[in-house]
Scaffold this active site. Structure first.
Site, short mmCIF file in Angstrom:
data_model
loop_
_atom_site.label_atom_id
_atom_site.label_comp_id
_atom_site.label_asym_id
_atom_site.label_seq_id
_atom_site.Cartn_x
_atom_site.Cartn_y
_atom_site.Cartn_z
N TYR A 186 1.19 -27.83 35.63
CA TYR A 186 0.35 -26.65 35.36
C TYR A 186 -1.03 -27.03 34.84
O TYR A 186 -2.02 -26.33 35.11
CB TYR A 186 1.08 -25.70 34.39
N ASN A 245 -0.41 -14.06 41.73
CA ASN A 245 -1.17 -15.28 41.45
C ASN A 245 -1.35 -15.48 39.96
O ASN A 245 -1.42 -14.52 39.19
CB ASN A 245 -2.54 -15.23 42.14
N ASP A 288 -3.88 -17.57 38.99
CA ASP A 288 -5.29 -17.92 38.78
C ASP A 288 -6.03 -16.69 38.26
O ASP A 288 -5.53 -15.57 38.34
CB ASP A 288 -5.92 -18.44 40.10
N HIS A 321 3.46 -12.63 37.68
CA HIS A 321 4.02 -13.98 37.47
C HIS A 321 3.31 -14.73 36.36
O HIS A 321 3.41 -15.95 36.26
CB HIS A 321 3.93 -14.78 38.78
N CYS A 325 2.72 -24.32 18.03
CA CYS A 325 2.39 -22.91 18.24
C CYS A 325 1.47 -22.46 17.10
O CYS A 325 1.77 -22.73 15.92
CB CYS A 325 3.69 -22.08 18.22
N SER A 354 3.52 -14.37 51.64
CA SER A 354 4.47 -14.67 52.72
C SER A 354 5.65 -13.71 52.75
O SER A 354 6.46 -13.73 53.67
CB SER A 354 5.00 -16.10 52.56
#
Ligand code: APR
Length: 232
Positions: free
Chosen positions: A53, A89, A91, A106, A133, A174
């Protein structure tokens, strides 16, 4: 309630230089999902998941929105509350194009999450397993993205919007991953018209009333101009 619901997938960001998942040479041709995108793998090997990531976060930060992202932001500005953008996405290109509040079902690369206390914050450039954290101090920080086997975000709101919309448009996906792949049938069941804008027929093309195929940077602005010319 939004009259127009748009779902986007990795294909809308392809012309911004970000890889898709299932095209030739895509991310899932380079990595196995079970090696980089499951909670089980993160528990066993957080450094490997963070590396995957961190690389995608750096690429996404260097990318720029393309005419498809910009056209959707124009449509949102024209339709206001009658428009809902849902993206698979992670991004930030919809926001960079001016989208006010795309629903990242997501999750998002630029957010971090604490696996211990669920606190979330703006992700640093690169994340590491030992990062504490900011809220509870536990070394349990993870990307705030939805992994396989986890529940996508905003599903109640999306379900209500699909039940009420007049038009559902799917762009650059898709149609292989549920629940997003089922949105077209949900919208159609509730009487909405459905349109697919994709480079090529998706796995769900047969469920759409209409499908236009070509690069998003060309066919999405053309469709948005049509909608705006017809009065939105
Ligand atoms: N313009 C329009 N569509 C494009 C373009 C383009 N320039 N380039 C590729 N596409 C299309 C491909 O034809 C394909 O149908 O985009 C789609 C990308 O499909 P996937 O790679 O499967 O991406 P996506 O549908 O977003 O994946 C859904 O799967 O792995 C999970 O969480 C991940 O959100 C992702 C989800």
């Amino acid at each position: 309630m939004p009259r127009v619901v748009v779902l986007t997938g990795a294909g809308i960001s392809a012309e911004s230089g970000l890889g898709t998942f299932r095209d030739a040479g895509g991310l899932w041709a380079q990595h196995r999902i079970e090696d980089v995108a499951t909670p089980e793998r993160f528990a066993r090997d957080p450094a490997r998941v963070h590396a995957f990531y961190n690389a995608r976060r750096a690429q996404a930060r260097a990318a720029r929105p393309n005419p498809a992202h910009l056209a959707l932001a124009r449509l949102e500005a024209a339709l206001g509350a009658a428009f809902l953008l849902v993206t698979q996405n992670v991004d930030g290109l919809h926001e960079a194009a001016g989208a006010r509040n795309p629903r990242h079902m997501h999750g998002a690369l630029d957010r971090a999450l604490c696996a211990a206390c669920a606190h979330d914050w703006d992700a640093p450039e690169a994340m590491a397993p030992e990062d504490p954290c900011p809220a509870c101090g536990a070394p349990a920080t993870r990307p705030d993205v939805v992994w396989f086997g986890e529940i996508p975000h905003h599903m109640d709101e999306i379900g209500r919007a699909l039940a009420a919309c007049d038009l559902f448009v799917s762009i650059g996906t898709s149609g292989e991953v549920y629940p997003a792949a089922g949105f077209v049938q949900e919208a159609a069941l509730n009487g909405a018209r459905t349109l697919e804008l994709n480079l090529e027929p998706s796995a769900g093309s047969a469920f759409f009333d209409e499908a236009r195929h070509g690069p998003a940077s060309r066919i999405v602005p053309a469709w948005v101009e049509e909608v705006l010319a017809a009065g939105g």
